[in-house]
Design a protein around this motif. Structure first.
Motif, short mmCIF file in Angstrom:
data_model
loop_
_atom_site.label_atom_id
_atom_site.label_comp_id
_atom_site.label_asym_id
_atom_site.label_seq_id
_atom_site.Cartn_x
_atom_site.Cartn_y
_atom_site.Cartn_z
N GLY A 100 -1.14 -20.96 -11.73
CA GLY A 100 -2.28 -21.03 -10.83
C GLY A 100 -2.96 -22.39 -10.79
O GLY A 100 -4.02 -22.53 -10.18
N PHE A 101 -2.32 -23.41 -11.39
CA PHE A 101 -2.88 -24.77 -11.42
C PHE A 101 -2.09 -25.69 -10.49
O PHE A 101 -0.91 -25.47 -10.23
CB PHE A 101 -2.83 -25.35 -12.83
N ARG A 102 -2.77 -26.71 -10.02
CA ARG A 102 -2.16 -27.78 -9.25
C ARG A 102 -2.45 -29.09 -9.99
O ARG A 102 -3.59 -29.57 -10.00
CB ARG A 102 -2.73 -27.81 -7.83
N ILE A 103 -1.42 -29.65 -10.62
CA ILE A 103 -1.54 -30.88 -11.40
C ILE A 103 -0.85 -32.00 -10.64
O ILE A 103 0.35 -31.94 -10.37
CB ILE A 103 -0.89 -30.74 -12.78
N ALA A 104 -1.61 -33.05 -10.27
CA ALA A 104 -1.03 -34.21 -9.58
C ALA A 104 -0.69 -35.26 -10.64
O ALA A 104 -1.56 -35.71 -11.38
CB ALA A 104 -2.00 -34.77 -8.56
N LEU A 105 0.60 -35.64 -10.70
CA LEU A 105 1.06 -36.58 -11.71
C LEU A 105 1.48 -37.90 -11.06
O LEU A 105 2.30 -37.92 -10.14
CB LEU A 105 2.24 -35.98 -12.47
N LEU A 106 0.90 -39.00 -11.56
CA LEU A 106 1.22 -40.34 -11.09
C LEU A 106 1.88 -41.12 -12.24
O LEU A 106 1.63 -40.83 -13.41
CB LEU A 106 -0.05 -41.08 -10.66
N ASN A 107 2.71 -42.12 -11.90
CA ASN A 107 3.41 -42.89 -12.93
C ASN A 107 3.69 -44.30 -12.42
O ASN A 107 4.22 -44.47 -11.32
CB ASN A 107 4.72 -42.16 -13.28
N CYS B 151 0.28 -41.49 -15.72
CA CYS B 151 1.09 -41.93 -16.86
C CYS B 151 1.40 -43.41 -16.66
O CYS B 151 2.13 -43.77 -15.72
CB CYS B 151 2.36 -41.11 -16.95
N MET B 152 0.87 -44.25 -17.53
CA MET B 152 0.94 -45.69 -17.34
C MET B 152 1.86 -46.35 -18.38
O MET B 152 1.70 -46.14 -19.59
CB MET B 152 -0.47 -46.30 -17.45
N HIS B 153 2.82 -47.14 -17.89
CA HIS B 153 3.68 -47.91 -18.78
C HIS B 153 3.08 -49.31 -18.83
O HIS B 153 3.28 -50.11 -17.91
CB HIS B 153 5.11 -47.92 -18.23
N TRP B 154 2.39 -49.62 -19.91
CA TRP B 154 1.52 -50.79 -19.95
C TRP B 154 1.35 -51.30 -21.37
O TRP B 154 1.92 -50.74 -22.31
CB TRP B 154 0.16 -50.44 -19.35
N GLY B 155 0.55 -52.34 -21.53
CA GLY B 155 0.16 -52.81 -22.86
C GLY B 155 1.08 -53.86 -23.45
O GLY B 155 2.06 -54.29 -22.85
N THR B 156 0.74 -54.27 -24.67
CA THR B 156 1.46 -55.30 -25.40
C THR B 156 2.33 -54.66 -26.47
O THR B 156 1.84 -53.89 -27.29
CB THR B 156 0.48 -56.29 -26.06
N GLU B 157 3.62 -54.97 -26.44
CA GLU B 157 4.54 -54.37 -27.40
C GLU B 157 4.13 -54.67 -28.84
O GLU B 157 3.72 -55.79 -29.16
CB GLU B 157 5.97 -54.87 -27.15
N TYR B 158 4.25 -53.63 -29.69
CA TYR B 158 4.05 -53.71 -31.14
C TYR B 158 2.61 -54.00 -31.55
O TYR B 158 2.35 -54.31 -32.71
CB TYR B 158 5.00 -54.75 -31.77
#
Length: 370
Positions: free
Chosen positions: A168-175, A217-224
Motif C-alpha cells: 500500500g506504499f508508493r516509494i519513489a527511488l532516485l539514483n 541513493c547517491m554515489h558520492w564522497g571521497t574514497e576511504y
C-alpha cells in the motif's frame, strides 16, 4: 489518488534508536488500518578477481555461500536495495579496474533476498556500452527492478524515478553518481549523473507520482575517508530542501556517519546515511573490509512516518584467512569463537572502529543486531 499533487509530510513517532528486535507496543494508530513497509539498504557489491576465482566451479560459478549468514535478515525486508558496483558485461570476467562479474553473482544476490539494484556508480561503464546494456538485460530477465542507468532516453523517461509499490506504499527511488571514472556514456545510453538541474526535474517528476516518500541513493564522497566531505553535506542539505525525504549514500568504501534530521519549518524528519561502506568485496585495508545494512520501517495511517530505523554491521571474511572456499559476509553479532583467530581479530577491529565512529558522530541512529 487525488489530482492534487503534494509531498506527504513524514512524521517520526519516536527516535530511530528503537531496536528492531523488541516487540512493539500497540497504539491508537493501529485501529486506523496502519500500513507498514520495511526497507533495507546495503552498500557496494564489488567483485574483484580473487572473488571471481574463489567462486569458480567445474560448471560455472557459485556465490550462494557468500550470503548464507545474512540471507534470512535480508529476506525479512519488504524491499531490499543494493548498489551493484560491477557490470554483468559477460566474458572475459575481471575485477578492478574493469569490473565484469559472472551472471551467477546476480543470481545469488537475488536469491539472498535483494529486490532492487542501484546502477549509477563510477564503475557502470567499465565495459562500455555493451557492458551497461548487458547489465540491464540480465536484471530485466531476472525481473529485478533497477535505477540509475538506461538503454536510452525513452527508457529513462518511462522508468525514472523508479516507483516501488508494495504494502500500500508508493516509494519513489532516485539514483545518481558523481562520475564514471572519466569514461563517457555512449548514446543512446543514459547514466544519471549528479546534476542539480536534472535532479530537480526528477524530484518534480517524482512528486507527480504522488509518493509516500522520495529516497535518493547517491554515489558520492571521497574514497576511504570516514567523514563526509563538504560537497556531500551541501548536496544533502539541497536534496532535503527540495523535497527528498531520505538520502542513502555509497562510494567511499568505508562507512560514514548517519543522521536523523528535523526540519522545524516543514515539521519533517529526514534520514541521512552518508556511506554504507562495502557489502562484499576483496578490499582488505583497515575500514574497507566491511559495511552496514541500514533498515527503516515506514508506517502509514493518518500520517506517514519512520517507525523504526537502525544499522547492522557486517564484515567480509576472505578465504585466505578463513580457510573456506569462498568469501562470506559475516554479521557483527556472529560468535567470534567460530572464526579463525586472524578473521576474528579483523572483525573485532572493524566493529570497534565503526562503533567508535558512529558513537561520536551519529545523530539519533543506533545499531541493531540480528
Amino acid at each position: 489518488m487525488k489530482h492534487l499533487i503534494l509531498l506527504v509530510t513524514v512524521v517520526f513517532s519516536f527516535s530511530c534508536s528503537s531496536p528492531f528486535h523488541k516487540k512493539e507496543t500497540a497504539d491508537s494508530r493501529d485501529t486506523v488500518a496502519t500500513k507498514r513497509i520495511t526497507l533495507l539498504f546495503a552498500g557496494d557489491f564489488m567483485q574483484h578477481q580473487k572473488q571471481i576465482d574463489a567462486a569458480a566451479t567445474d560448471s560455472g560459478y557459485d556465490y550462494q555461500d557468500c550470503f548464507s549468514q545474512v540471507k534470512e535478515e535480508v529476506s525479512k525486508a519488504d524491499v531490499a536495495i543494493g548498489n551493484l558496483e560491477v557490470t554483468l558485461g559477460g566474458e572475459p570476467y575481471g575485477g578492478y579496474p574493469g569490473f565484469s562479474a559472472p551472471d551467477e553473482y546476480m543470481y545469488a544476490i537475488k536469491d539472498a533476498g535483494f529486490d532492487v539494484m542501484t546502477l549509477a556508480n563510477n564503475h557502470c561503464l567499465d565495459r562500455g556500452r555493451a557492458g551497461l546494456e548487458r547489465t540491464i538485460h540480465v536484471l530485466d530477465s531476472l525481473k529485478v527492478p533497477h535505477v540509475g542507468t538506461y538503454l536510452n532516453t525513452e527508457e529513462r523517461e518511462s522508468k525514472n524515478p523508479l516507483l516501488i509499490q508494495k504494502n500500500g506504499f508508493r516509494i519513489a527511488l532516485l539514483n545518481y553518481t558523481y562520475g564514471t571514472n572519466c569514461l563517457k556514456v555512449c548514446k543512446p545510453n543514459v547514466v544519471n549523473y549528479i546534476d542539480r538541474n536534472e535532479i530537480l526535474r526528477d524530484i518534480k517528476k517524482a512528486r507527480a507520482k504522488n509518493p509516500d516518500v522520495i529516497i535518493a541513493c547517491m554515489h558520492w564522497g571521497t574514497e576511504y575517508q570516514s567523514a563526509p566531505d563538504a560537497e556531500q553535506t551541501d548536496l544533502a542539505n539541497w536534496l532535503f530542501a527540495h523535497g527528498v525525504n531520505h538520502v542513502i549514500g555509497s562510494h567511499p568504501h568505508v562507512v560514514q556517519p548517519m543522521e536523523m534530521r528535523y526540519d522545524r519549518i516543514n515539521k519533517q524528519r529526514h534520514i541521512l546515511v552518508y556511506s554504507l561502506g562495502n557489502y562484499l568485496s576483496d578490499m582488505s585495508e583497515m575500514k574497507t573490509d566491511g559495511g552496514v545494512m541500514f533498515k527503516m520501517e515506514i508506517c502509514k495511517d493518518t500520517t506517514v512516518r519512520v517507525e523504526k530505523c537502525g544499522y547492522s554491521l557486517v564484515w567480509t571474511s576472505r578465504p585466505k584467512h578463513s580457510g573456506e572456499k569462498n568469501y562470506k559476509i559475516i554479521p557483527a553479532s556472529s560468535p567470534r569463537e567460530e572464526l579463525p583467530f586472524w578473521a576474528a581479530n579483523r572483525l573485532k577491529l572493524f566493529v570497534k572502529d565503526s562503533r567508535m565512529l558512529f558513537a561520536t558522530h551519529n545523530k539519533e541512529i543506533k545499531e541493531y543486531a540480528f
